[in-house]
Design a protein around this motif. Structure first.
Motif, PDB file in Angstrom:
ATOM      1  N   ALA A  50       1.207   4.001  -7.820  1.00 38.74           N
ATOM      2  CA  ALA A  50      -0.216   3.726  -8.060  1.00 38.74           C
ATOM      3  C   ALA A  50      -0.911   3.146  -6.830  1.00 38.74           C
ATOM      4  O   ALA A  50      -1.989   3.614  -6.437  1.00 38.74           O
ATOM      5  CB  ALA A  50      -0.373   2.785  -9.255  1.00 38.74           C
ATOM      6  N   TYR A  51      -0.323   2.119  -6.218  1.00 38.69           N
ATOM      7  CA  TYR A  51      -1.012   1.480  -5.092  1.00 38.69           C
ATOM      8  C   TYR A  51      -1.045   2.389  -3.869  1.00 38.69           C
ATOM      9  O   TYR A  51      -2.019   2.381  -3.106  1.00 38.69           O
ATOM     10  CB  TYR A  51      -0.366   0.130  -4.767  1.00 38.69           C
ATOM     11  CG  TYR A  51      -0.797  -0.948  -5.724  1.00 38.69           C
ATOM     12  CD1 TYR A  51      -2.020  -1.585  -5.557  1.00 38.69           C
ATOM     13  CD2 TYR A  51      -0.016  -1.310  -6.817  1.00 38.69           C
ATOM     14  CE1 TYR A  51      -2.448  -2.566  -6.440  1.00 38.69           C
ATOM     15  CE2 TYR A  51      -0.430  -2.277  -7.708  1.00 38.69           C
ATOM     16  CZ  TYR A  51      -1.650  -2.901  -7.514  1.00 38.69           C
ATOM     17  OH  TYR A  51      -2.074  -3.861  -8.402  1.00 38.69           O
ATOM     18  N   ALA A  52       0.001   3.168  -3.659  1.00 39.00           N
ATOM     19  CA  ALA A  52       0.000   4.107  -2.536  1.00 39.00           C
ATOM     20  C   ALA A  52      -1.089   5.161  -2.728  1.00 39.00           C
ATOM     21  O   ALA A  52      -1.847   5.478  -1.796  1.00 39.00           O
ATOM     22  CB  ALA A  52       1.369   4.765  -2.401  1.00 39.00           C
ATOM     23  N   ILE A  53      -1.176   5.712  -3.930  1.00 34.57           N
ATOM     24  CA  ILE A  53      -2.191   6.733  -4.211  1.00 34.57           C
ATOM     25  C   ILE A  53      -3.595   6.153  -4.094  1.00 34.57           C
ATOM     26  O   ILE A  53      -4.503   6.779  -3.519  1.00 34.57           O
ATOM     27  CB  ILE A  53      -1.965   7.345  -5.612  1.00 34.57           C
ATOM     28  CG1 ILE A  53      -0.786   8.303  -5.578  1.00 34.57           C
ATOM     29  CG2 ILE A  53      -3.207   8.045  -6.131  1.00 34.57           C
ATOM     30  CD1 ILE A  53      -1.042   9.578  -4.782  1.00 34.57           C
ATOM     31  N   TRP A  54      -3.806   4.958  -4.628  1.00 34.73           N
ATOM     32  CA  TRP A  54      -5.128   4.326  -4.537  1.00 34.73           C
ATOM     33  C   TRP A  54      -5.509   4.071  -3.079  1.00 34.73           C
ATOM     34  O   TRP A  54      -6.665   4.260  -2.684  1.00 34.73           O
ATOM     35  CB  TRP A  54      -5.149   3.022  -5.330  1.00 34.73           C
ATOM     36  CG  TRP A  54      -6.506   2.382  -5.404  1.00 34.73           C
ATOM     37  CD1 TRP A  54      -6.929   1.277  -4.745  1.00 34.73           C
ATOM     38  CD2 TRP A  54      -7.621   2.825  -6.191  1.00 34.73           C
ATOM     39  NE1 TRP A  54      -8.233   0.990  -5.064  1.00 34.73           N
ATOM     40  CE2 TRP A  54      -8.685   1.927  -5.960  1.00 34.73           C
ATOM     41  CE3 TRP A  54      -7.803   3.892  -7.073  1.00 34.73           C
ATOM     42  CZ2 TRP A  54      -9.918   2.076  -6.568  1.00 34.73           C
ATOM     43  CZ3 TRP A  54      -9.052   4.025  -7.678  1.00 34.73           C
ATOM     44  CH2 TRP A  54     -10.084   3.127  -7.428  1.00 34.73           C
ATOM     45  N   THR A  55      -4.538   3.671  -2.265  1.00 39.43           N
ATOM     46  CA  THR A  55      -4.801   3.420  -0.852  1.00 39.43           C
ATOM     47  C   THR A  55      -5.205   4.703  -0.142  1.00 39.43           C
ATOM     48  O   THR A  55      -6.169   4.726   0.640  1.00 39.43           O
ATOM     49  CB  THR A  55      -3.552   2.806  -0.193  1.00 39.43           C
ATOM     50  OG1 THR A  55      -3.188   1.604  -0.887  1.00 39.43           O
ATOM     51  CG2 THR A  55      -3.815   2.466   1.266  1.00 39.43           C
ATOM     52  N   PRO A  92       8.001   3.312  15.908  1.00 38.75           N
ATOM     53  CA  PRO A  92       8.629   2.661  14.750  1.00 38.75           C
ATOM     54  C   PRO A  92      10.031   2.155  15.115  1.00 38.75           C
ATOM     55  O   PRO A  92      10.646   2.680  16.046  1.00 38.75           O
ATOM     56  CB  PRO A  92       8.715   3.798  13.726  1.00 38.75           C
ATOM     57  CG  PRO A  92       8.814   5.051  14.562  1.00 38.75           C
ATOM     58  CD  PRO A  92       8.010   4.781  15.804  1.00 38.75           C
ATOM     59  N   PRO A  93      10.543   1.130  14.401  1.00 44.52           N
ATOM     60  CA  PRO A  93       9.798   0.392  13.378  1.00 44.52           C
ATOM     61  C   PRO A  93       8.910  -0.659  14.038  1.00 44.52           C
ATOM     62  O   PRO A  93       9.323  -1.313  14.982  1.00 44.52           O
ATOM     63  CB  PRO A  93      10.920  -0.265  12.562  1.00 44.52           C
ATOM     64  CG  PRO A  93      12.022  -0.465  13.553  1.00 44.52           C
ATOM     65  CD  PRO A  93      11.950   0.692  14.513  1.00 44.52           C
ATOM     66  N   GLY A 114       0.847  -1.179   0.000  1.00 43.33           N
ATOM     67  CA  GLY A 114       0.000   0.000   0.000  1.00 43.33           C
ATOM     68  C   GLY A 114       0.887   1.235   0.000  1.00 43.33           C
ATOM     69  O   GLY A 114       1.576   1.529  -0.966  1.00 43.33           O
ATOM     70  N   VAL A 115       0.871   1.955   1.120  1.00 40.12           N
ATOM     71  CA  VAL A 115       1.744   3.114   1.277  1.00 40.12           C
ATOM     72  C   VAL A 115       3.033   2.636   1.948  1.00 40.12           C
ATOM     73  O   VAL A 115       2.980   2.146   3.083  1.00 40.12           O
ATOM     74  CB  VAL A 115       1.074   4.210   2.129  1.00 40.12           C
ATOM     75  CG1 VAL A 115       1.984   5.428   2.235  1.00 40.12           C
ATOM     76  CG2 VAL A 115      -0.271   4.594   1.531  1.00 40.12           C
ATOM     77  N   PRO A 116       4.188   2.741   1.290  1.00 39.62           N
ATOM     78  CA  PRO A 116       5.439   2.283   1.908  1.00 39.62           C
ATOM     79  C   PRO A 116       5.680   2.950   3.260  1.00 39.62           C
ATOM     80  O   PRO A 116       5.265   4.087   3.497  1.00 39.62           O
ATOM     81  CB  PRO A 116       6.503   2.692   0.884  1.00 39.62           C
ATOM     82  CG  PRO A 116       5.771   2.787  -0.421  1.00 39.62           C
ATOM     83  CD  PRO A 116       4.395   3.266  -0.072  1.00 39.62           C
ATOM     84  N   THR A 117       6.353   2.219   4.131  1.00 42.19           N
ATOM     85  CA  THR A 117       6.554   2.700   5.493  1.00 42.19           C
ATOM     86  C   THR A 117       7.237   4.059   5.528  1.00 42.19           C
ATOM     87  O   THR A 117       6.831   4.953   6.300  1.00 42.19           O
ATOM     88  CB  THR A 117       7.372   1.674   6.295  1.00 42.19           C
ATOM     89  OG1 THR A 117       6.665   0.425   6.291  1.00 42.19           O
ATOM     90  CG2 THR A 117       7.567   2.142   7.733  1.00 42.19           C
ATOM     91  N   ASP A 118       8.263   4.255   4.687  1.00 40.06           N
ATOM     92  CA  ASP A 118       8.961   5.541   4.715  1.00 40.06           C
ATOM     93  C   ASP A 118       8.059   6.680   4.244  1.00 40.06           C
ATOM     94  O   ASP A 118       8.149   7.813   4.743  1.00 40.06           O
ATOM     95  CB  ASP A 118      10.244   5.480   3.887  1.00 40.06           C
ATOM     96  CG  ASP A 118       9.986   5.162   2.424  1.00 40.06           C
ATOM     97  OD1 ASP A 118       8.981   4.498   2.123  1.00 40.06           O
ATOM     98  OD2 ASP A 118      10.799   5.566   1.572  1.00 40.06           O
ATOM     99  N   ASN A 153       6.779   9.904   6.594  1.00 36.58           N
ATOM    100  CA  ASN A 153       6.992  11.270   6.130  1.00 36.58           C
ATOM    101  C   ASN A 153       5.676  12.057   6.099  1.00 36.58           C
ATOM    102  O   ASN A 153       5.654  13.260   6.381  1.00 36.58           O
ATOM    103  CB  ASN A 153       7.623  11.262   4.740  1.00 36.58           C
ATOM    104  CG  ASN A 153       7.857  12.663   4.211  1.00 36.58           C
ATOM    105  OD1 ASN A 153       8.595  13.454   4.802  1.00 36.58           O
ATOM    106  ND2 ASN A 153       7.219  12.985   3.090  1.00 36.58           N
ATOM    107  N   LEU A 154       4.565  11.387   5.762  1.00 33.90           N
ATOM    108  CA  LEU A 154       3.279  12.068   5.634  1.00 33.90           C
ATOM    109  C   LEU A 154       2.607  12.331   6.977  1.00 33.90           C
ATOM    110  O   LEU A 154       1.898  13.335   7.134  1.00 33.90           O
ATOM    111  CB  LEU A 154       2.331  11.246   4.763  1.00 33.90           C
ATOM    112  CG  LEU A 154       2.651  11.139   3.270  1.00 33.90           C
ATOM    113  CD1 LEU A 154       1.652  10.201   2.596  1.00 33.90           C
ATOM    114  CD2 LEU A 154       2.616  12.505   2.602  1.00 33.90           C
TER     115      LEU A 154
END
Length: 607
Positions: free
Chosen positions: A569-574, A420-421, A399-403, A407-408
């Motif tokens: 793509a998958y991060a944005i869709w998530t 974390p982690p 989905g959204v990578p951990t890093d 950051n977000l």
């Protein structure tokens, strides 16, 4: 197949009001044929029923012959004829004609062990009026869902869908930060969590008991994973799998309403079709979907298999403009964020099937059972010295990578999460044997997480949204128990996945179908997000509501969204599906957790 709901107050109090009728009305798509509610001063049980077996004389709730055990069931019990004969031989009379009718009498005979006798898919609620006990139970693999809560009014409420559960007063509807964090990694909210603090999922193979002593639950079944078939000749293993799969398909053909087969043209669904065709010589409908993008379009292969087995084949092409409309429907039926874009394809397939049949067979589940995922091969190749939970986390998080998450996140939201982690898979691996093969341990984790929370939830919700009952022979628990005893390396090597299943399929399918490169049910997400859907993605994620949601630092979110490409793509869709869920949610207002932008907690239910 049905939707069930209910509530119980067994701690000495008496129930005053409940929302059972309202909850069942929310799930009318699951059971459009009839509905009913049974209640006394302490318990209410409701059902919205889809009639499949026992069209007459099979209404629910069902009772035992004494009238003291009352039950509602979502699912199908495939061995109900054998159970009826067993019970009658033991002097018990089963009332009613449907498969569900055996359950109250089975409980009366065997007590809590009645679940061990059931072969099928089910989520059920059973009330023993004489002993003041409510039992909730799920099937072994988690094919049928059951959500539950202990609302502020005391007692327990439950329902087949999360939207229905949220109709009960007192359910804490504040968003659970840990659930959101897990969702962003895995694209689903893993059981027992839901997106709401006050709601939980009953995991697969679980029996919950509610009585005057409180609430307790236990797991009543686990697949063996014991490698006990090591040394067994491969031809003998193939023959046994063949026989078990044939029986599983045969058991799932009983229906008093039209039945069809989902068909992608790949190995799994084609094999299920072949075995069903042996027993169904008449008209048989099959269903598939396709796209304009050749890499994702399986219509030609599906039509070839349909032609080979002489079915009445139906297909539909999915267009990019379908994605926004359907994604909203997906979230409405899921009741919480869910970011598997393949659900769009599933929605269209079941929408198509629902125009012709009420029951379908599917090939779902074989990848988890027979080592079909490419990530299993990547896991074995990623042996870089890291421990197994970290290695599997590295190949599973898509989905959204951990890093990117770290950051977000706003500092205030991050304060609600583990330091974390943090690897949410680690406790699941601790429940596996460290003496087992790494691949088998990963598959064991998947059996209790990925299969039910990512895959079966999609099948159930997309099918039932269109009043269609899906049946998955590959997930017959007797077949699963046998396959789990096969050493993993017999199913997967550096060149071939699902070796045993392919050997079975070679007995029934054209060679080209058996040799065909594996293709998962997928949509051209990267193309859609970078072209057709980009304006909507940007508008949604950069809306005032989204930027003030409280999860993410507004400037960092804006930077990520404005600069995304196909690799994101998958991060944005998530992220998109999380915000779409918030904007369409009936139960929550955002922000809904401590530390949000307003500094307030807003967990009240909407009027």
């Amino acid at each position: 197949m049905c939707g069930i709901a209910g509530s119980a107050l067994l701690n000495g109090g008496r129930r005053t009001t409940d929302a059972v009728e309202e909850a069942c009305d929310v799930m009318r798509h699951r059971g459009p044929d009839e509905s009913a509610v049974w209640r006394d001063d302490f318990v209410a049980l409701g059902i919205a029923r889809l009639r499949v077996i026992g069209l007459t004389g099979g209404s629910q709730p069902v009772r035992d012959s004494t009238g003291t055990v009352v039950c509602v069931v979502n699912g199908e019990i495939y061995n109900h004829h054998a159970l009826r004969a067993l019970l009658e031989k033991r002097g018990r009379r089963v009332r009613g004609t449907s498969d569900a009718c055996v359950i109250p009498e089975l409980y009366a005979e065997y007590g809590d062990d009645f679940v061990d006798h059931l072969t099928g898919m089910f989520a059920l609620a059973l009330y023993d009026t004489a002993r003041g006990r409510l039992l909730l139970a799920t099937d072994r693999l988690g094919k049928k869902p059951l959500f539950h809560s202990r609302p502020g009014t005391g007692g327990v409420a439950f329902a087949s869908e999360l939207r229905a559960l949220m109709r009960f007063a007192g359910v804490d509807s504040r968003t659970d930060p840990v659930a959101v964090d897990q969702y962003l990694s895995y694209r689903v909210v893993p059981a027992p969590h839901t997106v709401y603090r006050g709601a939980r999922k009953l995991p697969p193979a679980t029996l919950m008991v509610v009585d005057g002593s409180g609430v307790r639950q236990h797991r009543y079944w686990s697949p063996p994973f014991d490698r006990s078939l090591l040394g067994t000749p491969v031809p003998d293993i193939v023959a046994s799998v063949d026989a078990l799969l044939r029986r599983a398909v045969a058991d799932r053909l009983e229906s008093e309403v039209p039945l069809g087969v989902m068909l992608s043209g790949g190995l799994d669904s084609s094999l299920v079709l072949a075995l069903a065709r042996e027993r169904l010589p008449g008209s048989l409908h099959t269903f598939s979907i396709g796209f304009d993008t050749p890499r994702f379009d399986e219509r030609r292969e599906a039509e070839a298999v349909a032609g080979h087995f002489r079915t009445v084949h139906h297909h539909r092409k999915i267009q990019p403009d379908d994605a926004r409309r359907i994604s909203g429907e997906i979230l409405r039926h899921m009741g919480e964020p869910y970011a598997f874009p393949s659900a769009i394809a599933s929605w269209v397939m079941y929408e198509l099937a629902g125009q012709h049949v009420t029951v379908v067979l599917t090939g779902d589940g074989s990848d988890e059972i027979f080592c079909g995922y490419d990530r299993y091969r990547r896991l074995m190749a990623a042996d870089d010295g890291a421990d197994l939970p970290d290695r599997y986390e590295s190949v599973l998080v898509d989905g959204v990578p951990t890093d990117v998450k770290e950051n977000l996140y706003r500092r205030e939201f991050r304060a609600n999460l583990p330091e974390p982690p943090h690897n949410y898979l680690r406790p699941r691996f601790l429940e596996t044997s460290d003496r087992a093969h790494d691949l088998e341990r990963a598959m064991q984790v998947d059996a209790g997480f990925w299969l039910s929370d990512a895959q079966l939830v999609k099948i159930d919700r997309m099918a039932m949204a269109h009043s269609v009952e899906p049946r998955s022979p590959m997930l017959d628990h007797r077949l699963v128990e046998y396959v789990r005893r096969i050493p993993a390396e017999l199913n997967l090597d550096s060149h071939t996945e699902k070796r045993v299943l392919k050997a079975v399929a070679a007995r029934y399918l054209p060679p080209a179908t058996v040799r065909r490169r594996k293709q998962e049910l997928a949509v051209p997400l990267e193309e859609w997000l970078t072209r057709n859907m980009r304006p909507d993605i940007t508008r949604t994620l950069l809306s005032e509501e989204s930027l003030e949601r409280g999860y993410f630092h507004p400037d960092r979110l804006r930077e990520f969204v404005t600069g995304y490409g196909a690799r994101h793509a998958y991060a944005i869709w998530t992220l998109y599906m999380l915000e779409r869920w918030h904007q369409g949610s009936e139960a929550t207002r955002a922000p809904t957790y401590a530390g949000a932008l307003t500094g307030e907690t807003k967990g009240e239910r909407l009027p």
